[in-house]
Enzyme design. Structure first.
Site, PDB file in Angstrom:
ATOM      1  N   SER A   1       0.834  -1.199   0.000  1.00 51.46           N
ATOM      2  CA  SER A   1       0.000   0.000   0.000  1.00 51.46           C
ATOM      3  C   SER A   1       0.873   1.255   0.000  1.00 51.46           C
ATOM      4  O   SER A   1       1.626   1.487  -0.935  1.00 51.46           O
ATOM      5  CB  SER A   1      -0.960  -0.054   1.199  1.00 51.46           C
ATOM      6  OG  SER A   1      -1.927   0.961   1.136  1.00 51.46           O
TER       7      SER A   1
ATOM      8  N   ASP B   1     -10.371  -3.277  -5.049  1.00 52.82           N
ATOM      9  CA  ASP B   1      -9.617  -2.226  -4.362  1.00 52.82           C
ATOM     10  C   ASP B   1      -9.835  -0.872  -5.051  1.00 52.82           C
ATOM     11  O   ASP B   1      -9.723  -0.782  -6.280  1.00 52.82           O
ATOM     12  CB  ASP B   1      -8.131  -2.584  -4.413  1.00 52.82           C
ATOM     13  CG  ASP B   1      -7.258  -1.709  -3.542  1.00 52.82           C
ATOM     14  OD1 ASP B   1      -7.745  -0.679  -3.030  1.00 52.82           O
ATOM     15  OD2 ASP B   1      -6.079  -2.063  -3.371  1.00 52.82           O
TER      16      ASP B   1
ATOM     17  N   HIS C   1      -8.720  -4.060  -0.571  1.00 52.59           N
ATOM     18  CA  HIS C   1      -7.435  -3.621  -0.049  1.00 52.59           C
ATOM     19  C   HIS C   1      -7.087  -4.286   1.290  1.00 52.59           C
ATOM     20  O   HIS C   1      -7.861  -4.252   2.236  1.00 52.59           O
ATOM     21  CB  HIS C   1      -7.453  -2.101   0.119  1.00 52.59           C
ATOM     22  CG  HIS C   1      -6.093  -1.490   0.210  1.00 52.59           C
ATOM     23  ND1 HIS C   1      -5.335  -1.208  -0.896  1.00 52.59           N
ATOM     24  CD2 HIS C   1      -5.344  -1.126   1.282  1.00 52.59           C
ATOM     25  CE1 HIS C   1      -4.189  -0.673  -0.526  1.00 52.59           C
ATOM     26  NE2 HIS C   1      -4.167  -0.626   0.795  1.00 52.59           N
TER      27      HIS C   1
END
Length: 335
Positions: A168, A273, A303
Site C-alpha cells: 500500500s 480495491d 485492499h
C-alpha cells in the site's frame, strides 16, 4: 466478490472498530482501529506458523535519520557457515503514511527470511500528521542508504540481490526509492535489483495530476470507492493528513519524468480495491519504459484483505505468489 471474502467481511462487520464507521475519526482512533483490524489478526496468523527460533536472528537497530534515529528490524537467517552472505530486502509497511508500524509484517518477514534465505530490514518511519510529507520519504531513503553502506553488518551482500518492497503506502515509498536510487550517484555500483509492490498507490487519481494518457484508465475509485476497509473517503482523509502536493513525484511515483532504468518490478493488485488501477497503470508505465515487470490480479477481494482475513484461500495464494515474485526478482526462477 470472492465467497470466502464475502463471508469473512460479513462476519467482521458487526465487530468493526468504531473508527472505521466514523465520518471524522481522530488519528488516535484510526491507529487503534488499525491495530485491532489489521495488525493483530495478521501477526496472530503468522506467529502460529513461524519457523524454529534457531533458524533466524532478529536484531533491532537504531540508525541515523534526518529527524532523529530510525528503528529498523533486521532478520538474518541462521546457517552452518558464518561466512555465508544473503541478498537483502528493505521492507516498508503500509498504513497510508499515518498508521501502522513494523509490527504489522514482522512475523511474515521472519517466515520470508527463512523460506528464501534472505535478510529482511523492516523500517519504522515517521508518520503524518505529526510528521507530514516528506518526513516518511526521507526516513525510508535514509534506511535504504544505511542498508547499502552496512550490508555486511547484517550478513548480506547486495550483489546477490538488493530489493525494496512494501504494501500500500509502503509500496508507494518503495516505488519512490527505486527512482531516487536510480538517480543518486551514491548508489553507483550498488543499484537496486528489484522492487516488490503490493497494492501500490502511485498517484492521487482524484487530483488533476494524472497524466492525460492514463486518465481514461482510472475507473477503480468510482467502481470500488465504497468498498471496505479503505474507502474513497478514508483515502482522502489519509492524503489530507500527509499534506503532500499531488504533483510531487516523491508522493506520486507515476509522475516521475522517466521510469527507464528502474529495476524489475513484481506487482500485486486486487479487483475490488479503490487503488486497483494504480497498480495496473503503473505496471503499464514501467513496461512502456522498458522495465521488466510481472503482475498478478486477485479478483473479488479488496485492499489489505490478506492481513485482516489471512486464512482465506486467496490470501494464501497471494503469499505464495510473493515468494515466487521475490524468487523471480532474485533471478532464481520464473515468476
Amino acid at each position: 466478490m470472492d465467497p470466502e471474502y464475502a463471508a469473512a467481511l460479513a462476519s467482521s462487520a458487526e465487530n468493526a472498530p468504531s473508527a472505521y464507521q466514523s465520518a471524522s475519526p481522530t488519528i488516535e482512533e484510526l491507529r487503534a482501529a488499525f491495530v485491532q483490524a489489521v495488525t493483530i489478526p495478521n501477526k496472530k496468523y503468522h506467529e502460529e506458523r513461524l519457523p524454529p527460533a534457531s533458524s533466524y536472528v532478529v536484531e533491532d537497530k537504531l540508525i541515523p535519520g534526518p529527524g532523529g534515529d530510525i528503528l529498523v528490524r533486521c532478520v538474518v537467517p541462521v546457517v552452518p557457515s558464518d561466512a555465508q552472505k544473503f541478498p537483502v530486502l528493505l521492507w516498508i509497511h503500509g498504513g497510508g503514511g499515518c498508521v501502522g508500524d513494523i509490527e504489522i509484517d514482522d512475523y511474515h518477514l521472519r517466515r520470508i527470511s527463512v523460506d528464501l534465505q534472505i535478510v529482511t530490514v523492516n523500517v519504522e518511519y515517521r508518520l503524518a500528521p505529526e510528521h507530514p510529507f516528506p518526513a516518511a520519504n526521507d526516513d525510508c531513503y535514509a534506511a535504504l542508504k544505511w542498508v547499502a553502506e552496512h550490508a555486511s553488518e547484517i550478513k548480506s551482500d547486495i550483489s546477490l540481490g538488493f530489493l525494496v518492497g512494501g504494501h500500500s503506502k509502503g509500496a508507494n515509498f518503495a516505488a519512490m526509492l527505486a527512482h531516487v536510487a536510480r538517480d543518486d550517484p551514491f548508489f553507483d555500483g550498488r543499484q537496486l535489483t528489484g522492487q516488490l509492490l503490493r497494492e501500490p498507490a502511485v498517484v492521487d487519481s482524484e487530483s488533476d495530476s494524472v497524466p492525460d494518457e492514463y486518465k481514461a484508465d482510472y475507473k477503480s475509485m468510482d467502481e470500488n470507492g465504497n468498498n471496505p476497509p479503505i474507502t474513497r473517503a478514508a483515502i482522502k482523509n489519509l492524503r489530507r493528513m500527509q499534506g503532500a502536493p499531488p504533483t510531487d513525484p516523491r508522493y506520486a511515483p507515476l509522475l516521475y519524468p522517466s521510469h527507464a532504468g528502474l529495476p524489475p518490478a513484481y506487482i500485486q493488485v486486487l479487483g475490488l480495491d479503490p487503488l486497483r488501477d494504480d497498480g495496473i497503470i503503473y505496471e503499464k508505465a514501467l513496461r512502456k519504459a522498458g522495465v521488466r515487470t510481472r503482475i498478478d490480479l486477485y479478483p473479488g477481494v479488496s485492499h489489505g484483505f490478506h492481513m485482516s482475513f489471512p486464512t482465506i484461500k486467496l490470501a494464501e495464494k497471494g503469499r505464495e505468489d510473493v515468494l515466487k515474485g521475490l524468487n523471480w526478482l532474485l533471478g532464481r526462477e520464473a515468476c
